[in-house]
Design a protein around this motif. Structure first.
Motif, PDB file in Angstrom:
ATOM      1  N   LYS A 138      -6.532   0.391  12.166  1.00 12.89           N
ATOM      2  CA  LYS A 138      -6.520  -1.095  12.153  1.00 12.89           C
ATOM      3  C   LYS A 138      -5.744  -1.622  10.943  1.00 12.89           C
ATOM      4  N   SER A 139      -5.872  -0.945   9.826  1.00 13.53           N
ATOM      5  CA  SER A 139      -5.181  -1.446   8.618  1.00 13.53           C
ATOM      6  C   SER A 139      -3.704  -1.060   8.645  1.00 13.53           C
ATOM      7  N   THR A 140      -3.390   0.099   9.234  1.00 14.92           N
ATOM      8  CA  THR A 140      -1.978   0.517   9.187  1.00 14.92           C
ATOM      9  C   THR A 140      -1.113  -0.406  10.042  1.00 14.92           C
TER      10      THR A 140
ATOM     11  N   LEU B  99      -1.231  -3.444  10.307  1.00 15.02           N
ATOM     12  CA  LEU B  99      -0.939  -4.728   9.637  1.00 15.02           C
ATOM     13  C   LEU B  99       0.439  -4.668   8.962  1.00 15.02           C
ATOM     14  N   SER B 100       1.005  -3.457   8.888  1.00 10.48           N
ATOM     15  CA  SER B 100       2.312  -3.328   8.220  1.00 10.48           C
ATOM     16  C   SER B 100       3.358  -4.137   8.975  1.00 10.48           C
TER      17      SER B 100
ATOM     18  N   ALA C 125       0.856  -1.200   0.000  1.00 10.23           N
ATOM     19  CA  ALA C 125       0.000   0.000   0.000  1.00 10.23           C
ATOM     20  C   ALA C 125       0.886   1.241   0.000  1.00 10.23           C
TER      21      ALA C 125
ATOM     22  N   GLN D  81      -2.585  -4.897   1.929  1.00  9.77           N
ATOM     23  CA  GLN D  81      -3.985  -4.469   2.084  1.00  9.77           C
ATOM     24  C   GLN D  81      -4.025  -2.944   1.966  1.00  9.77           C
TER      25      GLN D  81
ATOM     26  N   THR E 115       2.372  -3.766   3.872  1.00 13.06           N
ATOM     27  CA  THR E 115       1.180  -4.611   3.853  1.00 13.06           C
ATOM     28  C   THR E 115       0.563  -4.443   2.473  1.00 13.06           C
TER      29      THR E 115
ATOM     30  N   VAL F  14      -4.587   0.779   3.131  1.00 13.18           N
ATOM     31  CA  VAL F  14      -4.453   1.368   4.476  1.00 13.18           C
ATOM     32  C   VAL F  14      -5.308   2.637   4.531  1.00 13.18           C
ATOM     33  N   ASN F  15      -6.401   2.558   5.326  1.00  7.66           N
ATOM     34  CA  ASN F  15      -7.260   3.769   5.425  1.00  7.66           C
ATOM     35  C   ASN F  15      -7.695   4.059   6.852  1.00  7.66           C
ATOM     36  N   ASP F  16      -7.112   3.327   7.801  1.00  8.12           N
ATOM     37  CA  ASP F  16      -7.404   3.637   9.217  1.00  8.12           C
ATOM     38  C   ASP F  16      -6.337   2.966  10.086  1.00  8.12           C
TER      39      ASP F  16
END
Ligand code: KE4
Length: 430
Positions: A371-373, A375-376, A350, A365, A363, A367-369
């Motif tokens: 929770k997603s960041t 995952l890096s 991303a 996936q 990651t 990244v827009n919040d």
């Protein structure tokens, strides 16, 4: 790469300064290795005490929109220092600085200078509490607003990088008035507003977050947030310490076309010297002492040297709005180069960019919040960072930060960075 002098200095520094640094994120803790001690910066380059040269993208964490030591800021400082350093009394340039910020950011009707982003954000929340006579405020997980106690609850930047989202030393009492919502999730805001009806003074948000990597709020989310604040009598504060004058002349609020009640600034408005500012609606700002009862003060607030450096930078922007076209071209060129590399390496990491601030996440996936960041793969980021450093490119020593492109980054600098990016990824992804 010889880093002997830096290592010796770091060993010595750790005896006298907590962790050997005056701000945690500088310590390279999340990327491994020892921090480099910097001798000087010129344009897009920094040079460490062992004589190594780097194309760098930290820009002192945002202030250096024009690269290191641009002549017009340097000249402004040299002439200001002829008159002394600080008087603890009002000066004409403070009036000019206030007028210029008000001219460049339409939502700001009055402004108070302070000495850091932290002072700006804590003062803005205090102003909102004084104005509304309410105690609680909402922040968003992953956003960082400086190190005032009530912000160090699920913070971003160093607090996130170091894995201490809620810091020891922050009292339960302090934390009790801090409500934490999820970035880009309006339902999480509605839940907090319902559960704390009539008790919330403010919502503070990085409209384009730069402290969980770069993640922009959507205009839909921000306009719904604006509506809720209007309906509930809540002061909407945009923390533009990083984005102010970075992503546009009028900051993120210009890019996203949403008007906050208060805004906070820092970094670029100091031209590399310690400066922050908060400002916005006159009726709120007139609560601030000595105009009103909300106390706020600072020995060096508006000091002549910081005003000279900051004013020179803002005036340059105001007189040359094409700066943002130049920054956009350079940053887009860099991002496109990175994307081409990822394609060749068959990786879909991303990448988020707004103007001259961007971030590549480990990651695949989106990244827009928060929770997603998270995952890096921060370990992989650490290896990437060190591979880039070996190739003469100095990025942020932490995944949850931003890359800042300046007007000083040449095509040669960008090509060197793109090549180093490919080679570094190729090396670590075997
Ligand atoms: P300062 O107190 O560090 O000047 O500003 C705090 C602050 C407030 N709001 C936003 C959006 C910020 O980004 C910051 C500070 N940014 C970090 C970099 N991610 C400062 C770097 C550091 O802590 O050394």
């Amino acid at each position: 790469m010889n880093t002997t002098k830096s290592s010796l200095l770091f060993d010595e520094a750790k005896k006298y300064i907590p962790g050997g640094v005056n701000s945690p994120v500088r310590a390279f803790k999340s990327v491994g290795g020892n921090p480099l001690f910097i001798q000087k910066g010129i344009g897009s380059k920094i040079y460490d005490v062992d004589g190594n040269e780097f194309v760098e993208y930290i820009g002192s964490w945002g202030p250096h929109l024009f690269g290191h030591n641009p002549s017009f800021i340097k000249q402004a400082l040299l002439s200001a220092i002829e008159n002394g350093t600080s008087f603890g009394a009002p000066t004409e340039l403070e009036v000019e600085m206030a007028k210029l910020i008000i001219e460049m950011v339409p939502s700001v009707e009055m402004v108070r200078m302070v000495n850091s982003g932290t002072e700006a954000t804590m003062s803005a929340v205090r102003a909102a509490r004084g104005f509304t006579k309410k105690d609680k405020f909402i922040k968003f997980e992953g956003c960082y607003h400086g190190h005032a106690d009530h912000f160090l609850i699920k913070a971003g930047s160093g607090a996130l990088t170091l894995g201490i989202p809620t810091s020891p030393g922050v009292t339960k009492g302090n934390a009790a008035d801090t409500l934490v919502a999820d970035y880009n999730d309006i339902e999480s805001v509605k839940k907090l507003v319902l559960a704390n009806k009539g008790e919330i003074a403010a919502v503070i948000i990085e409209p384009i977050a730069g402290n969980m990597g770069v993640v922009s709020a959507t205009t839909k989310f921000l306009s719904e947030l604006r509506t809720i604040c209007n309906e509930e009598g809540i002061v909407l504060i945009f923390d533009e310490v990083m984005t102010g004058f970075r992503v546009a002349k009028g900051g993120a609020q210009e890019v996203l076309n949403i008007k906050p009640d208060l805004s906070t600034f820092g970094k670029i408005i100091g031209g590399g010297l310690p400066v922050g500012a908060f400002g916005g609606k006159k009726e709120i700002m007139e609560m601030i002492a000595p105009a009103g009862p909300v106390y706020q003060a600072g020995t060096l607030s508006g000091n002549p040297l910081a005003m000279a450096a900051g004013y020179a930078g803002l005036k340059y922007i105001n007189d040359n709005p094409s700066v943002y076209t130049i920054l956009e071209e350079k940053a887009a060129y860099l991002a496109d180069g990175f994307k081409a590399n990822l394609k060749m390496l068959n990786k879909n990491y991303a990448m988020n960019r707004v103007g001259s601030m961007m971030c590549m996440f480990f990651t695949e996936q989106p990244v827009n919040d928060f929770k997603s960041t998270i995952l890096s793969d921060t370990k992989l980021y650490g290896r990437f960072f060190n591979e880039m450093l070996r190739r003469g490119v100095y990025l942020a020593p932490a995944q949850f930060e931003a890359v800042f492109v300046s007007t000083a980054h040449s095509r040669e600098d960008l090509d060197k960075t793109i090549n180093a990016h490919f080679e570094s990824l190729d090396t670590i992804l075997i």
